[in-house]
Design a protein around this motif. Structure first.
Motif, PDB file in Angstrom:
ATOM      1  N   CYS A 197       0.856  -1.181   0.000  1.00 33.94           N
ATOM      2  CA  CYS A 197       0.000   0.000   0.000  1.00 33.94           C
ATOM      3  C   CYS A 197       0.897   1.238   0.000  1.00 33.94           C
ATOM      4  O   CYS A 197       2.073   1.169   0.378  1.00 33.94           O
ATOM      5  N   PHE A 198       0.344   2.378  -0.443  1.00 33.84           N
ATOM      6  CA  PHE A 198       1.174   3.573  -0.584  1.00 33.84           C
ATOM      7  C   PHE A 198       0.359   4.852  -0.529  1.00 33.84           C
ATOM      8  O   PHE A 198      -0.842   4.856  -0.796  1.00 33.84           O
ATOM      9  N   HIS A 199       1.032   5.958  -0.152  1.00 39.76           N
ATOM     10  CA  HIS A 199       0.531   7.308  -0.379  1.00 39.76           C
ATOM     11  C   HIS A 199       1.064   7.777  -1.733  1.00 39.76           C
ATOM     12  O   HIS A 199       2.129   7.349  -2.175  1.00 39.76           O
ATOM     13  N   ASP A 200       0.360   8.715  -2.331  1.00 43.70           N
ATOM     14  CA  ASP A 200       0.772   9.216  -3.643  1.00 43.70           C
ATOM     15  C   ASP A 200       2.217   9.697  -3.658  1.00 43.70           C
ATOM     16  O   ASP A 200       3.008   9.323  -4.534  1.00 43.70           O
ATOM     17  N   ILE A 201       2.606  10.525  -2.669  1.00 50.00           N
ATOM     18  CA  ILE A 201       3.949  11.106  -2.709  1.00 50.00           C
ATOM     19  C   ILE A 201       5.003  10.216  -2.061  1.00 50.00           C
ATOM     20  O   ILE A 201       6.167  10.604  -1.982  1.00 50.00           O
TER      21      ILE A 201
ATOM     22  N   TRP B 284      -4.349  -1.109  -0.885  1.00 48.29           N
ATOM     23  CA  TRP B 284      -5.021   0.186  -0.929  1.00 48.29           C
ATOM     24  C   TRP B 284      -4.051   1.310  -1.273  1.00 48.29           C
ATOM     25  O   TRP B 284      -2.859   1.214  -1.060  1.00 48.29           O
ATOM     26  N   GLY B 285      -4.627   2.356  -1.835  1.00 43.91           N
ATOM     27  CA  GLY B 285      -3.892   3.590  -2.085  1.00 43.91           C
ATOM     28  C   GLY B 285      -4.474   4.706  -1.240  1.00 43.91           C
ATOM     29  O   GLY B 285      -5.571   4.594  -0.695  1.00 43.91           O
ATOM     30  N   THR B 286      -3.736   5.802  -1.154  1.00 45.81           N
ATOM     31  CA  THR B 286      -4.216   6.970  -0.414  1.00 45.81           C
ATOM     32  C   THR B 286      -3.399   8.185  -0.829  1.00 45.81           C
ATOM     33  O   THR B 286      -2.391   8.072  -1.540  1.00 45.81           O
ATOM     34  N   ALA B 287      -3.847   9.357  -0.391  1.00 44.88           N
ATOM     35  CA  ALA B 287      -3.130  10.606  -0.647  1.00 44.88           C
ATOM     36  C   ALA B 287      -2.590  11.153   0.667  1.00 44.88           C
ATOM     37  O   ALA B 287      -3.273  11.109   1.691  1.00 44.88           O
ATOM     38  N   ASN B 288      -1.389  11.684   0.616  1.00 42.07           N
ATOM     39  CA  ASN B 288      -0.794  12.324   1.791  1.00 42.07           C
ATOM     40  C   ASN B 288      -1.311  13.755   1.857  1.00 42.07           C
ATOM     41  O   ASN B 288      -0.866  14.626   1.096  1.00 42.07           O
ATOM     42  N   LEU B 289      -2.250  13.992   2.781  1.00 40.58           N
ATOM     43  CA  LEU B 289      -2.856  15.313   2.952  1.00 40.58           C
ATOM     44  C   LEU B 289      -2.469  15.917   4.300  1.00 40.58           C
ATOM     45  O   LEU B 289      -3.270  16.591   4.944  1.00 40.58           O
ATOM     46  N   PHE B 290      -1.215  15.660   4.710  1.00 40.62           N
ATOM     47  CA  PHE B 290      -0.811  16.140   6.030  1.00 40.62           C
ATOM     48  C   PHE B 290       0.623  16.624   6.102  1.00 40.62           C
ATOM     49  O   PHE B 290       0.961  17.412   6.978  1.00 40.62           O
TER      50      PHE B 290
END
Length: 449
Positions: free
Chosen positions: A110-114, A150-156
């Motif tokens: 799994c990963f964050h976009d950046i 799963w994927g996700t975005a780093n919004l922090f």
């Protein structure tokens, strides 16, 4: 995945595919409990546990902490003489990652976009970088057989999110967060991801003096609804997951614990599409046990996936250590087995090796230990549920509700006056022992076999 994936360069030389050798082995680079093909009930261990490696802690975290810089020097981050650039280093990192996944023998990552692609303030450049890396990830998934959990975005992490993302008081930041989520959803669909995660790392407040909490929560619900609708429109049919955490980095985060998130989802009509991704260390930071937050989520029909880690009771922050506590893993697997499993979710290791652990081998040892701990937890939990009196004891404790007036109460057939009349005619209730020690001893009996 019989042959480990090796790209242009081998980043973990001298380490091959990690074998299962059983309890008789003293080989540190072998599993003692995790036998992927061993049947536990009607599923293999691999099917029950659905292990995933997290890209960020394993390949992006060099051991830095608030008191000092990183202690590990990754070969994939070393300057590349002829064509050194953030994108070239990202390409090297993805080869190292898939080599590790296949040598460890996990089915998912799994990963964050950046994590995967270099970030950029310019949206077009960010998108170009991510699309390039997603194409490489797709090729490596095909070559290795490893899938995206799963994927996700780093919004922090970026300073723009210092006041939150979806809950930011500045609409321009909310829109920028949406651009990242759109791209992360596009990437998840392109890579066949089975879930998509939202972790509200800065969705909360530092002070109520300058915060309109109701408005921010309404904005978060609107943002999640829009993200859900966009994902469905591009063919994402998987589960959206929210990961609770009580505080850190914010003083109070809006996704405090399982009960808080369940209430939020139900209030805003999101419970049909969203479930929870429970992290052990977040649960303990909220004052609960890991098992408690899992049980609350499961009781609501909302337990979707698990971040498998642990905290340190002597530290008041999120230490993200690899799971080694067998009582925790047994408790977790009791909840999972009772609800029939985690799929399409899984167990991802949102955990990092200690700052003092600087050898490449340490990354393998940490994951092996975590996988063995959950494999043993699975074995013991299954035995307790199927071969011991554990569940019978629990059922017997509530036997008074299985017939007569107790059953009428559960079925809503009594009024409050009826309870008063029953109490008046029955006298003082007898004391009935909870027998907690009996359960604890039985757990130890099966754990130590």
């Amino acid at each position: 995945m019989s042959t480990p994936f090796i790209g242009k360069r081998e980043y973990f030389p001298g380490i091959g595919r990690i074998p299962y050798e059983g309890l008789g082995s003293d080989n540190p680079l072998a599993f003692k409990h995790y036998d992927a093909n061993k049947k536990i009930g009607d599923k293999t261990m691999a099917e029950h546990l659905r292990f995933a490696v997290c890209y960020w802690h394993s390949f992006c975290n060099a051991g830095h902490d608030p008191f000092g810089p990183g202690t590990r020097h990754y070969p994939w981050d070393a300057p590349l003489a002829a064509n050194d650039s953030p994108l070239a280093r990202a390409e090297a990192k993805i080869d190292a990652a898939f080599e590790f996944f296949t040598k460890l023998g996990v089915p998912y990552y799994c990963f964050h976009d950046i994590d995967m692609a270099p970030d950029a303030d310019d949206v077009a450049t960010y998108e170009k970088n991510l699309k390039h890396m997603v194409a490489l990830a797709k090729d490596r998934q095909k070559a290795s057989g490893v899938k995206l959990l799963w994927g996700t975005a780093n919004l922090f992490s970026h300073p723009r999110y210092m006041n939150g993302a979806a809950t930011n008081p500045d609409f321009a930041v909310v829109a920028r967060a949406a651009a990242q989520v759109k791209n992360a959803l596009d990437a998840t669909v392109e890579l066949g991801g089975e879930n998509y995660v939202f972790w509200g790392g800065r969705e909360g407040y530092a002070s109520l003096h300058n915060t309109n909490m109701k408005r921010e929560l309404d904005h978060m619900a609107r943002f999640l609804t829009m993200a859900r609708d966009y994902g469905r429109s591009i063919g994402f049919n998987g589960v959206y997951l929210i990961e609770p955490k009580p505080m850190e980095p914010m003083k109070h985060q809006y996704d405090f614990d399982s009960a808080t998130v369940a209430g939020f989802l139900l209030k805003h009509g999101l419970d049909r599409d969203f479930k929870l991704n429970i992290e052990a260390n977040h649960a303990t930071l909220s004052g609960h046990t890991f098992e408690h937050d899992l049980q609350v989520a499961s009781d609501h029909g909302l337990l979707g996936s698990i971040d498998a880690n642990r905290g340190n009771a002597q530290n008041g922050w999120d230490t993200d250590q690899f799971p080694t506590d067998l009582y925790d893993t047994v408790g977790a697997m009791l909840v999972v087995l009772r609800q029939g499993g985690l799929a399409p979710g899984g167990l991802n290791f949102d955990a990092k090796v200690r700052r003092e652990s600087t050898d490449a081998e340490d990354l393998f040892l940490a994951h092996i230990g975590g996988m063995d701990a959950f494999a043993r937890g699975l074995e013991v939990a299954h035995a307790l549920l199927t071969r011991s009196p554990w569940e019978t004891w629990r059922q017997q404790r509530y036997a008074s509700f299985d017939s007569g007036a107790g059953k009428d109460f559960e079925n809503g057939k009594l009024k409050f006056a009826d309870l008063h009349a029953l109490a008046s005619s029955s006298g003082e209730p007898a004391k009935i022992s909870g027998r907690q020690e009996r359960y604890e001893n039985l757990l130890n009996q099966y754990l130590l076999r």
